[in-house]
Design an enzyme around this catalytic site. Structure first.
Site, PDB file in Angstrom:
ATOM      1  CE  LYS A   1     -37.661  15.678 -19.421  1.00 17.21           C
ATOM      2  NZ  LYS A   1     -38.607  16.155 -18.417  1.00 17.21           N
TER       3      LYS A   1
HETATM    4  C1  LIG Z   1     -39.781  16.868 -18.422  1.00 17.29           C
HETATM    5  C2  LIG Z   1     -40.579  17.035 -17.169  1.00 17.29           C
HETATM    6  C3  LIG Z   1     -41.952  17.364 -17.201  1.00 17.29           C
HETATM    7  C4  LIG Z   1     -42.698  17.673 -18.483  1.00 17.29           C
HETATM    8  O1  LIG Z   1     -42.889  16.557 -19.294  1.00 17.29           O
HETATM    9  P1  LIG Z   1     -43.264  16.711 -20.846  1.00 17.29           P
HETATM   10  O2  LIG Z   1     -43.202  15.368 -21.425  1.00 17.29           O
HETATM   11  O3  LIG Z   1     -42.213  17.640 -21.415  1.00 17.29           O
HETATM   12  O4  LIG Z   1     -44.622  17.327 -20.923  1.00 17.29           O
HETATM   13  C5  LIG Z   1     -42.640  17.434 -15.999  1.00 17.29           C
HETATM   14  N1  LIG Z   1     -42.007  17.226 -14.817  1.00 17.29           N
HETATM   15  C6  LIG Z   1     -40.693  16.914 -14.752  1.00 17.29           C
HETATM   16  C7  LIG Z   1     -40.067  16.721 -13.425  1.00 17.29           C
HETATM   17  C8  LIG Z   1     -39.932  16.801 -15.919  1.00 17.29           C
HETATM   18  O5  LIG Z   1     -38.617  16.506 -15.831  1.00 17.29           O
END
Ligand SMILES: *Cc1c(COP(=O)(O)O)cnc(C)c1O
Length: 496
Positions: free
Chosen positions: A112
Site C-alpha cells: 500500500k
Molecule cells: C491490500 C493488500 C493486498 C491486496 O491488494 P488489492 O489491490 O486489494 O487486490 C495483498 N497483499 C497485501 C499485503 C495487501 O496489503
C-alpha cells in the site's frame, strides 16, 4: 487527458478525479485512453531510477500537473528516508523462470505504501489546482494495513489531515502498535468499540451525513477518501509493472519485447488492475494470474463469468485479501463492455439488488484470455511458505505465498513456461507468527509478535526490518476510543 466515470461520461481533469475520488454517479474514474510506452521509450526505462520511471509514466496521465511538480512529488515519495532499498521495488530471482517483485520496502512494510506515499502529495496539489483552500480531511476505516499506510502517507503533508478508525479488538498487535505510535501533527487514530464492519459502516455514514459535513465545513474542512478506488492510488501502481520489466531486461533474463506473466495476490483488484493498465499501455504481459485466498469470489468470477456476493466471509492468514466485493473490478468490466457505462450501471444495480450479475459468454472468454485465476486456502499458503524457504531460500509472507501457490497450479494447468513475476506484497515480518509456524509446524502460544519475529530472524538470518524493531520503543501517541455510534463526535473532538 480527461477522465470518465465507468457509469457515464462526465469528463473531468486528472486533478479533479483525484480530488473527488469517486464520480458523482457512483462510478470509478477511468482515463479517456491508454497512452502507450513502447520501443525506445520502454527501453529507456532501464537506465532510470525508480522515481524517474514513475515520473515518466505518471506524466502520461496527470496532464494538469507540470513535469516539475510530478518529479518533485515522486522524489519525495520514494526517497531513501522512506524506502529501505535503493531500488525501491527490487526484483529477486527465485528460480530460472520465477522472480519476486518486492513492494514492501516502504515505511509500513506492505505494498500500500507504493501508492499511499504519493497520493497525499497528489491530493494536496489537486486541491490547490482546483481552488480548494479548506483543509482536506481524510477519513479511513481499516482492518490493518491501509490505516497505517495512509497515516504515514499523509503525515505532515500541508493542507491535509488523516483520521483512521480501527476496530479495538480486530487488528494484530503489530498493526495496532504501528498505528498508535504514528507521529506527525495531522494524524489521528481512534479505536472503535466494535468490529471492522462497525468501523467501515460508521465511516460511510459520516461521508453520507449532511450534518457532519456542515460541521466539518464550519471548521474549515472538506472530507475526502484515500480509498483504493481513487485513480491517484491506481496510477502509481502501474509504475512497478514497467519497472519490473525493465529490470528483467537489465538482468538479462529476457530480451526487450519478450512476454512475461505477473502473478498477483488479490483482494480489492487494485494491484492487478494496474498490471492490466500497464498491458494496455503496451507492456508485453502475456497472462495476469489472479490469486485469491479462501475468499475466492474472483476465482469464481473468472471461471464462470458470474459475480456473486452470496457467500460466506472467512477470516484467513492473509487478512488484507479477506474481501467479498472487489471494487476495482468495475474498471475491468468497463473495458470488457467496450466502455459502455450504461451496461456497467445495470450490472452494478443487479449486484446491489440481487447480489450478482453475469457478463455473458463473449466477454467472459475475452477476460479469460488475459486473466487466469485460482485460490489457496490456509493450508496451501503455509505449505507454500515452507516450500519456497526450503527450495529457493526465499521467505514469503502469507499474502505472497497465496500467489506462489496459485502460480504452481497455473503452470500445472497451462504448461506455460513464460518468465513469471510474483508480486510480493508484504514483509514476512509483518506476519511473523504465521510465517514461523509455517517453517516450524509448532504453534508457540506464549510468544508475542516481537518474539516470533526474533525467532524467525534467528532461524532464517533474513534481517528483521528496522520499521518492526523500533516499534517496541516508540511512545504511544493515540489513545482515543469511541462507541460505534459516536464516531462523528469523536472526530470533531479529535480534530478540535
Ligand atoms: C491490500 C493488500 C493486498 C491486496 O491488494 P488489492 O489491490 O486489494 O487486490 C495483498 N497483499 C497485501 C499485503 C495487501 O496489503
Amino acid at each position: 487527458m480527461s477522465f470518465f466515470s465507468t457509469r457515464g461520461r462526465s469528463g473531468v481533469t486528472a486533478s479533479q478525479a483525484i480530488l473527488q475520488g469517486l464520480a458523482p454517479d457512483g462510478g470509478l474514474f477511468v482515463p479517456a485512453m491508454f497512452p502507450t510506452l513502447e520501443g525506445p521509450e520502454l527501453a529507456s526505462l532501464g537506465s532510470l531510477s525508480y522515481p524517474q520511471r514513475a515520473a515518466l509514466i505518471l506524466r502520461q496521465y496527470l496532464e494538469d500537473f507540470t513535469p516539475a511538480e510530478i518529479e518533485e512529488d515522486v522524489r519525495a515519495a520514494y526517497s531513501p528516508e522512506r524506502f529501505d532499498d535503493p531500488a525501491v521495488a527490487p526484483l529477486r530471482r527465485l528460480d530460472e523462470a520465477t522472480w519476486a517483485l518486492e513492494l514492501f520496502h516502504g515505511p509500513t512494510l506492505a505494498f500500500k505504501d507504493m501508492a499511499l506515499q504519493l497520493l497525499p502529495r497528489l491530493i494536496r496539489r489537486s486541491a490547490v489546482k482546483n481552488g480548494e483552500t479548506r483543509e482536506v480531511s481524510i477519513l479511513v476505516a481499516t482492518s490493518g494495513d491501509t490505516g497505517k499506510a495512509a497515516l504515514e502517507g499523509f503525515r505532515d503533508v500541508a493542507g491535509t489531515s488523516c483520521t483512521v478508525f480501527y476496530p479495538l479488538d480486530g487488528v494484530s498487535d503489530v498493526q495496532k502498535l504501528q498505528m498508535v505510535t504514528t507521529g506527525g501533527n495531522n494524524t489521528h487514530v481512534i479505536a472503535v468499540k466494535g468490529n471492522f464492519d462497525d468501523a467501515q459502516t460508521g465511516v460511510k455514514e459520516l461521508f453520507a451525513s449532511g450534518d457532519f459535513r456542515e460541521k466539518m465545513k464550519a471548521a474549515g474542512r472538506v472530507l475526502s477518501s484515500a480509498n483504493s478506488i481513487n485513480f491517484g492510488r491506481l496510477a502509481p501502481q502501474i509504475v512497478y509493472y514497467f519497472s519490473a520489466y525493465a529490470d528483467l531486461v537489465g538482468q538479462g533474463a529476457i530480451r526487450m519485447g519478450d512476454p512475461v506473466n505477473f502473478c498477483v495476490p488479490t483482494g480489492n483488484f487494485g494491484n492487478i488492475l494496474a498490471g492490466y493498465y500497464a498491458r494496455n499501455m503496451g507492456l508485453p504481459i502475456h497472462r495476469l494470474i489472479c490469486a485469491s485466498n479462501r475468499n475466492n469470489v474472483l476465482t469464481d468470477f473468472f471461471h464462470h463469468g458470474i459475480y456473486t456476493t452470496h457467500r460466506t466471509f472467512f477470516k484467513t492468514i492473509s487478512p488484507s485479501m479477506d474481501i467479498l466485493v472487489s471494487s476495482n473490478l468495475e474498471r475491468l468490466l468497463y473495458e470488457s463492455a467496450d466502455r459502455d457505462g450504461e451496461l456497467i450501471a445495470t450490472w452494478m444495480r443487479q449486484l446491489k439488488e440481487c447480489g450478482s450479475f453475469s457478463v455473458g459468454d463473449q466477454r467472459h472468454d475475452w477476460m479469460a484470455g488475459v486473466f487466469w485465476a485460482d485460490c489457496a486456502d490456509n493450508k496451501d499458503t503455509l505449505a507454500e511458505i515452507r516450500a519456497r524457504w526450503l527450495q529457493d531460500h526465499y521467505l514469503m509472507d502469507p499474502h505472497t505465498a497465496v500467489a506462489g501457490h496459485v502460480l504452481r497450479e497455473y503452470r500445472k494447468a497451462e504448461n506455460d513456461r513464460t518468465p513469471t513475476v510474483i508480486v510480493s506484497t508484504a514483509s514476512p515480518y509483518k506476519f511473523a507468527a504465521d510465517v514461523l509456524f509455517a517453517l516450524t509446524g509448532e504453534k508457540d502460544s506464549g510468544t508475542d509478535a516481537f518474539a516470533a519475529g526474533e525467532k524467525l530472524e534467528e532461524m532464517t538470518q533474513v534481517p528483521m526490518p528496522e520499521q518492526v524493531r523500533k516499534l517496541r520503543d516508540l511512545p504511544v501517541r493515540h489513545r482515543r476510543e469511541t462507541e460505534k455510534d459516536a464516531m462523528a463526535e469523536a472526530v470533531l473532538a479529535e480534530l478540535g
